[in-house]
Design an enzyme around this catalytic site. Structure first.
Site, PDB file in Angstrom:
ATOM      1  CE1 TYR A  76      -4.410   1.267   0.595  1.00  0.00           C
ATOM      2  CE2 TYR A  76      -3.136   3.034   1.596  1.00  0.00           C
ATOM      3  CZ  TYR A  76      -4.328   2.562   1.068  1.00  0.00           C
ATOM      4  OH  TYR A  76      -5.436   3.379   1.026  1.00  0.00           O
ATOM      5  CE1 TYR A 112      -5.599   6.127  -1.289  1.00  0.00           C
ATOM      6  CE2 TYR A 112      -7.495   7.502  -1.812  1.00  0.00           C
ATOM      7  CZ  TYR A 112      -6.724   6.821  -0.889  1.00  0.00           C
ATOM      8  OH  TYR A 112      -7.082   6.843   0.440  1.00  0.00           O
TER       9      TYR A 112
END
Lengths: 137, 297, 398
Positions: free
Chosen positions: C299, C349
């Site tokens: 991430y 994102y």
């Protein structure tokens, strides 16, 4: 440049307005010309760190501008005898300082002018300037 | 220092009378006059034509004079700072010109502490008005110019501001955390403490993290700390804040960490490990935030 | 493949389908429509119809109710619906919840989804004065920080990053190399927003400060879009259109003294203890070690935490991540290729869900930047918050 003579000035007369754009250059160069190296007059970061919005005029410059405002009107032969100023809100870079003035009295060649210097936040400086003017003739 | 002690000190300083300072480092001179006129936008030719200085320049000639001993103003100012009157704002500047200074002469200042009035309630807070007079003497030792200068030394308000807009970043508060925010209002950095086992904890909560007791009180921290980490916020804009601003994690000698703004020094001078002390900043009529300023060396 | 030897609990479920909308800055469509499009696309990919679905899982933060998505897509009755909390920390958690539902029989086929107009609608990177807000436990937690203007994700992460730099003697360039690698990967991924737009380390260093020590190019982009994943039983998945990505391990984790993005009060600020909780479980459940991972999807909302994750997951030692990255360790030909799709810094994102889809593609052999011989892919979710992780595999593990 011509100098006003005493007989040309009466109580109640208005001085022409003078408006000074307070660019950062004006604030900084005047602080340096008055030998005032306090950081709040030239260092934006420091000024903000101390809780100010920006750099602002130093008092010696305020006094100088008040003197200039009156002699711009009165002329080169006028003699400044005194400047009494009550200081108000700061004059920040980016603002505009506007002077207005009124003759409050004249006794012979001695003249008293009330001066008001305003910025967007309110009164920056206000007070009186005393000067002498040459007699007529 | 009590009111009476402040008054006594002020009286003592006034009794010193006029104290001479060092003469200006340079005599009155044309280059500095020309520079000053340009900076003021003043086109009056009289000064340079006649070899005279603009009267409002009087103080300029001695601005960078070397410090020579203590001025009678120094001690009253330090005492007011120490008594919590840390704010300062100039209120009056009255100059009288006996004559225009002449190119070539050297001015020498002399300072007299004249008055301390207060405490008075003002728009900025409770404070004292301190007044002193400076006379500049010319080469012939006769006075050229005089100045009365007055400042208000005030105790910055905590909570009750003057028409301040409400600060947009209000904390949520409940019965577990109210003591902390109340403390900030009264100038105390309160750290939750277990009344049973003595454990300190921040941020606080409803139960002691060691013994699970709900008998909780608080300790008033010393107000000293060390910077553990920090950020300098540039973007995006934050409501109620001017960017850039610094937020730090401060480690207290009491053994907990507290988050707060680091103020009173440029962001570029902030570094991990620096010694800090707490300072209280009223944000609006309700909220006082504990912030951190560099500890004096 | 010896299926009989597998431990049932470890690989009883698989990801059988992936779907997404395009990734953009302005979708021009409602979030519900994006969710529905992604769900239908994932079902089509799996070769399933909406009527085959009986479970839906999403993020607590998602604005689209499960029943609304079901209505739009024609999914009829639901026997399982669940949400996972803590922002992007939910990503792998949605798959974990789905796998649990499948394993326990609460549902047969579950779709996980995340849909938002995060760029054209409400942007997470913008300060929200309501963040402190009400005296809920989260509101109170935020109240120790928001009044001081510490209220954006970049600022919360920067506080950890500054401490990391100080303790490990690292520099902004060490963060920058992560961004450069992600943008290099994205440059050859046609689905990436930054397709054909690589950056240099000099450009990273020259980019403006957001919150020191983070430059603009340390921060991931903001995107509109949606991703959906179809989770079903491993046996069922084998009968479907695509080769399954087996869920070898799935875990959630919160650390001791955890807070949302602001765990500044724990002993150390250079690690991510919650990711360590996840890592421990992933290795225990799978029986694998870091050496068994072909590629990792880490991430990457902000570059510093990519370094921390490499350390927490055991790919390198404490404080060694800067060297690991400097040596090219996370490049496509490195020791551990990280985010071959370009991550959230490069592709989009979508709160970590696009990373899970990339892991599935790597296992299928259909990724834009396909790596050779992919066996196991590790995926992580949002960092600085309670988080989650997955190990997906091409074959059932033993």
């Amino acid at each position: 440049m011509r100098t006003l003579t005493a007989d040309e000035v009466e109580a109640g007369a208005e001085l022409p307005e003078l408006s000074v754009e307070l660019t950062p250059t004006v604030v900084v160069s005047a602080a340096l010309a008055t030998m005032d190296l306090t950081p709040v007059h030239h260092d934006t970061e420091r000024a903000r760190a101390q809780g100010s919005k920006d750099i602002f005029l130093n008092i010696l410059t305020t006094m100088g501008l008040v003197q200039r405002y009156v002699t711009d009107w009165a002329g080169p032969e006028a003699v400044i005898k005194g400047i009494d100023v009550r200081l108000g809100v700061p004059a920040y870079a980016g603002d505009r300082l506007t002077f207005t003035g009124t003759v409050v009295s004249r006794e012979g060649g001695r003249v008293t002018v009330e001066v008001r210097g305003k910025v967007s936040l309110g009164s920056h400086a206000g007070g009186t300037v005393t000067l002498t003017l040459p007699p007529a003739g | 220092m009590t009111e009476a002690e402040l008054r006594e000190l002020a009286g003592k300083q006034a009794a010193l009378g006029e104290v001479r300072g060092a003469p200006g480092p340079d005599p009155v001179n044309a280059p500095m006059i020309r520079h000053w006129l340009a900076a003021m936008g003043d086109t009056n030719p009289a000064y340079l034509d006649k070899g005279l200085a603009p009267p409002a320049m009087a103080q300029v000639w001695t601005m960078q004079a070397p410090r020579q001993g203590r001025s009678p103003v120094d001690d009253p100012m330090a005492a007011l700072d120490g008594a919590g009157y840390t704010g300062v704002v100039a209120t009056n500047c009255e100059q009288t010109y006996h004559r225009y200074a002449r190119v070539g002469e050297r001015l020498t200042p002399a300072t007299r502490f004249t008055d301390l009035a207060g405490p008075k309630q003002t728009a900025l807070g409770v404070g004292y008005f301190a007044t002193w007079n400076v006379t500049w003497y010319g080469d012939g030792d006769e006075p050229v110019a005089e100045m009365l200068f007055r400042v208000l030394k005030f105790r910055p308000r905590q909570g009750a501001g003057e028409e301040r807009p409400p600060y947009p970043l209000q904390p949520a508060v409940n019965q577990d955390t109210a003591f902390f925010w109340e403390g900030a209002k009264s100038g105390e950095l309160r750290i939750q403490t277990c009344a049973d086992c003595g454990r300190l904890r921040h941020p606080p909560g409803p139960l002691c993290t060691r013994c699970r007791s709900s008998h909780l009180t608080y300790t008033v921290a010393s107000g000293h700390g060390t910077l553990y980490s920090y950020v300098v916020h540039h973007h995006p804009p934050v409501p109620g804040r001017e960017t850039p601003f610094v937020v730090g994690v401060v480690e207290l000698p009491e053994g907990v960490r507290v988050v707060g703004n680091v103020v009173g020094c440029p962001p570029g001078e902030v570094e991990i490990g620096m010694a800090l002390r707490v300072a209280y900043r009223p944000m609006d009529d309700r909220l006082v935030l504990p912030m951190w300023i560099p500890e004096e060396p | 493949m010896n299926q009989k030897e597998r431990v049932l609990s470890r690989t009883s479920a698989a990801i059988a389908g992936i779907g997404a909308t395009e990734f953009s800055k302005r979708s021009g469509r409602s979030e519900l429509r994006l969710a529905a499009e992604a769900v239908l696309s994932a079902l089509d990919d799996a070769g399933l119809s909406p009527g085959d679905v009986d479970g839906l899982v999403t993020f607590t933060q998602d604005a689209n109710q499960e029943i609304a998505v079901a209505r739009e897509t024609g999914i009829g009755e639901l026997t399982y619906f669940s949400r996972v909390d803590y922002g992007g920390g939910a990503a792998c958690g949605t798959v974990a919840h789905a796998a649990m539902a499948v394993a326990t029989g609460m549902a047969r086929t579950v779709v996980c989804y995340r849909a938002f107009n995060e760029r054209s609608g409400r942007r997470f990177g913008q300060p929200n004065a309501r963040t402190g807000g009400d005296p809920t436990s989260q509101g109170l937690e935020m109240s120790w920080h928001v009044p001081f203007g510490l209220m954006t994700p970049a600022a919360w992460v920067a506080m950890f990053a500054q401490r990391y730099l100080h303790v490990h003697g690292a520099s902004s360039e060490d963060f920058g190399r992560v961004a450069v690698a992600m943008r290099r990967h994205a440059a050859t991924n046609p689905a990436a927003w930054f397709h054909q737009r690589p950056i240099t380390l000099e450009e990273h260093q020259a980019s403006r400060w957001i919150v020191e020590p983070l430059h603009l190019l340390d921060c991931c982009q903001e995107s509109d879009g949606a991703v959906a994943l179809v989770v079903t039983g491993a046996e069922h998945a084998r009968d479907l259109r695509r080769s399954p990505a087996y869920i070898t391990a799935a875990a959630q984790g919160a650390g001791a003294d955890q807070m949302m993005m602001t765990s500044y009060y724990r002993d150390d600020m250079t690690g991510l203890p919650e990711m360590s909780v996840v890592a421990r479980q992933l290795w225990e459940q799978s029986g694998l070690t870091p050496r068994d991972i072909t590629t990792a999807i880490l991430y990457d909302h902000f570059t510093p935490f990519v370094l921390t994750q490499l350390e927490e997951l055991g790919f390198c030692g404490r404080g060694e991540a800067p060297e690991f990255v400097k040596d090219g360790g996370i490049g496509l030909d490195g020791r551990l290729p990280v985010n071959p799709h370009g991550g959230q810094l490069g592709e989009a994102y979508i709160h970590g869900m696009n990373g899970i889809a990339e892991a599935v593609r790597q296992i299928r052999g259909t990724a834009a930047n396909q790596l050779a011989g992919v066996t196991n892919v590790l995926v992580t979710a949002g960092t600085g918050v309670p988080t989650s992780g997955l190990i997906l595999s091409a074959a059932v593990s033993r």
